[in-house]
Design a protein around this motif. Structure first.
Motif, PDB file in Angstrom:
ATOM      1  N   LYS A   1       0.598  -1.240  -0.126  1.00 36.80           N
ATOM      2  CA  LYS A   1       0.076  -0.046   0.096  1.00 36.80           C
ATOM      3  C   LYS A   1       0.979   1.303  -0.068  1.00 36.80           C
ATOM      4  N   HIS A   2       1.993   1.204   0.807  1.00 35.51           N
ATOM      5  CA  HIS A   2       2.672   2.395   0.766  1.00 35.51           C
ATOM      6  C   HIS A   2       3.959   2.629  -0.077  1.00 35.51           C
ATOM      7  N   GLY A   3       3.847   1.557  -1.178  1.00 31.42           N
ATOM      8  CA  GLY A   3       4.611   1.671  -2.290  1.00 31.42           C
ATOM      9  C   GLY A   3       6.270   1.228  -2.264  1.00 31.42           C
ATOM     10  N   LEU A   4       6.359   0.295  -1.117  1.00 28.35           N
ATOM     11  CA  LEU A   4       7.620  -0.470  -0.727  1.00 28.35           C
ATOM     12  C   LEU A   4       7.867  -1.681  -1.276  1.00 28.35           C
ATOM     13  N   VAL A   5       6.783  -2.535  -1.570  1.00 30.68           N
ATOM     14  CA  VAL A   5       6.864  -3.873  -1.923  1.00 30.68           C
ATOM     15  C   VAL A   5       6.060  -3.979  -3.242  1.00 30.68           C
ATOM     16  N   GLU A   6       6.176  -4.790  -3.893  1.00 37.16           N
ATOM     17  CA  GLU A   6       5.293  -5.176  -5.210  1.00 37.16           C
ATOM     18  C   GLU A   6       4.814  -6.567  -5.005  1.00 37.16           C
ATOM     19  N   ARG A   7       3.718  -6.626  -5.600  1.00 35.77           N
ATOM     20  CA  ARG A   7       3.141  -8.043  -5.510  1.00 35.77           C
ATOM     21  C   ARG A   7       2.816  -8.513  -7.010  1.00 35.77           C
ATOM     22  N   LYS A   8       3.344  -9.637  -7.390  1.00 37.76           N
ATOM     23  CA  LYS A   8       3.215  -9.681  -8.799  1.00 37.76           C
ATOM     24  C   LYS A   8       2.772 -11.514  -8.881  1.00 37.76           C
ATOM     25  N   VAL A   9       1.566 -11.670  -9.438  1.00 36.60           N
ATOM     26  CA  VAL A   9       0.951 -12.569  -9.723  1.00 36.60           C
ATOM     27  C   VAL A   9       1.653 -13.410 -10.876  1.00 36.60           C
ATOM     28  N   LEU A  10       2.238 -14.512 -10.678  1.00 33.06           N
ATOM     29  CA  LEU A  10       3.041 -15.277 -11.574  1.00 33.06           C
ATOM     30  C   LEU A  10       2.020 -16.400 -12.287  1.00 33.06           C
ATOM     31  N   SER A  11       0.943 -16.716 -11.410  1.00 36.56           N
ATOM     32  CA  SER A  11      -0.064 -17.669 -12.390  1.00 36.56           C
ATOM     33  C   SER A  11      -1.236 -17.847 -11.368  1.00 36.56           C
ATOM     34  N   GLN A  12      -2.414 -18.130 -12.023  1.00 32.33           N
ATOM     35  CA  GLN A  12      -3.626 -18.013 -11.507  1.00 32.33           C
ATOM     36  C   GLN A  12      -4.166 -19.530 -10.814  1.00 32.33           C
ATOM     37  N   MET A  13      -3.820 -20.583 -11.513  1.00 32.30           N
ATOM     38  CA  MET A  13      -4.155 -21.899 -11.134  1.00 32.30           C
ATOM     39  C   MET A  13      -2.670 -22.658 -11.200  1.00 32.30           C
ATOM     40  N   PRO A  14      -2.227 -23.182 -10.080  1.00 33.20           N
ATOM     41  CA  PRO A  14      -2.621 -22.805  -8.664  1.00 33.20           C
ATOM     42  C   PRO A  14      -2.059 -21.385  -8.463  1.00 33.20           C
ATOM     43  N   LEU A  15      -2.716 -20.572  -7.679  1.00 33.47           N
ATOM     44  CA  LEU A  15      -2.209 -19.223  -7.642  1.00 33.47           C
ATOM     45  C   LEU A  15      -0.810 -19.164  -7.021  1.00 33.47           C
ATOM     46  N   SER A  16       0.074 -18.277  -7.630  1.00 31.05           N
ATOM     47  CA  SER A  16       1.463 -18.307  -7.290  1.00 31.05           C
ATOM     48  C   SER A  16       1.598 -16.757  -7.223  1.00 31.05           C
ATOM     49  N   VAL A  17       2.310 -16.297  -6.323  1.00 34.38           N
ATOM     50  CA  VAL A  17       2.540 -14.843  -6.065  1.00 34.38           C
ATOM     51  C   VAL A  17       3.999 -14.414  -5.582  1.00 34.38           C
ATOM     52  N   GLU A  18       4.537 -13.443  -6.306  1.00 33.08           N
ATOM     53  CA  GLU A  18       5.929 -13.174  -5.658  1.00 33.08           C
ATOM     54  C   GLU A  18       5.934 -11.848  -5.376  1.00 33.08           C
ATOM     55  N   TYR A  19       6.729 -11.414  -4.315  1.00 32.26           N
ATOM     56  CA  TYR A  19       6.809 -10.022  -3.798  1.00 32.26           C
ATOM     57  C   TYR A  19       8.278  -9.704  -3.861  1.00 32.26           C
ATOM     58  N   SER A  20       8.560  -8.555  -4.153  1.00 30.29           N
ATOM     59  CA  SER A  20       9.847  -7.695  -4.343  1.00 30.29           C
ATOM     60  C   SER A  20       9.599  -6.279  -3.818  1.00 30.29           C
ATOM     61  N   LEU A  21      10.683  -5.692  -3.665  1.00 29.04           N
ATOM     62  CA  LEU A  21      11.078  -4.387  -3.516  1.00 29.04           C
ATOM     63  C   LEU A  21      11.107  -3.702  -4.330  1.00 29.04           C
ATOM     64  N   THR A  22      10.135  -2.597  -4.302  1.00 34.13           N
ATOM     65  CA  THR A  22       9.930  -1.470  -5.304  1.00 34.13           C
ATOM     66  C   THR A  22      11.218  -0.747  -5.315  1.00 34.13           C
ATOM     67  N   SER A  23      11.537   0.012  -6.165  1.00 30.31           N
ATOM     68  CA  SER A  23      12.719   0.806  -6.174  1.00 30.31           C
ATOM     69  C   SER A  23      12.756   2.017  -5.023  1.00 30.31           C
ATOM     70  N   LEU A  24      11.530   2.219  -4.416  1.00 29.86           N
ATOM     71  CA  LEU A  24      11.520   3.098  -3.317  1.00 29.86           C
ATOM     72  C   LEU A  24      11.673   2.293  -1.954  1.00 29.86           C
ATOM     73  N   GLY A  25      11.547   0.986  -1.953  1.00 29.68           N
ATOM     74  CA  GLY A  25      11.776  -0.043  -1.099  1.00 29.68           C
ATOM     75  C   GLY A  25      13.130  -0.128  -0.914  1.00 29.68           C
ATOM     76  N   GLU A  26      13.827  -0.342  -2.216  1.00 33.43           N
ATOM     77  CA  GLU A  26      15.127  -0.397  -2.020  1.00 33.43           C
ATOM     78  C   GLU A  26      15.867   0.536  -1.359  1.00 33.43           C
ATOM     79  N   THR A  27      15.423   1.909  -1.217  1.00 37.31           N
ATOM     80  CA  THR A  27      16.140   2.792  -0.699  1.00 37.31           C
ATOM     81  C   THR A  27      16.193   2.841   0.871  1.00 37.31           C
TER      82      THR A  27
END
Length: 125
Positions: A67-93
């Motif tokens: 919500k605060h722009g520090l982490v990005e959520r990326k859906v890799l697949s719907q079935m089965p649901l697979s989600v990956e999280y990473s730092l945004t460029s702001l989070g990397e600071t």
């Protein structure tokens, strides 16, 4: 020295520093940010790596950081649901300040333990 700078107005609710500290300075947020500092991770990987965090707290923490722009959520697949999280460029600071905190911890942990034990002994009764 820090006393040479004007004291920030951290004591008001509308202070930007207080608002940001409310997001990043809790135990789980700092640990999740560290966990993502070196690479993207799937939800289950994050949960396995962070001992003691419940599924509910991890989900809440990731949502707050997203919500605060520090982490990005990326859906890799719907079935089965697979989600990956990473730092945004702001989070990397935040990596450098967090590494500074980790360094301080390594340097001063024994002093903190001694002080804590001394306090406990003085206040046992």
């Amino acid at each position: 020295m820090i006393r040479d700078f004007p004291e920030p107005d951290l004591f008001t609710l509308n202070c930007p520093t207080q608002q940001i500290l409310d997001v990043i300075a809790d135990k789980w947020s700092v640990i999740v940010l560290y966990c993502l500092a070196y690479r993207s991770r799937r939800y289950n990987d994050i949960q396995r790596r962070i001992e003691g965090i419940s599924q509910k707290v991890l989900t809440q923490t990731l949502r707050k950081l997203e919500k605060h722009g520090l982490v990005e959520r990326k859906v890799l697949s719907q079935m089965p649901l697979s989600v990956e999280y990473s730092l945004t460029s702001l989070g990397e600071t935040l990596i450098e300040p967090l590494l500074g905190l980790a360094s301080w911890t390594r340097q001063h942990f024994s002093e903190v333990v001694i002080s804590r034990n001394h306090y406990d002994q003085q206040n046992l009764g």
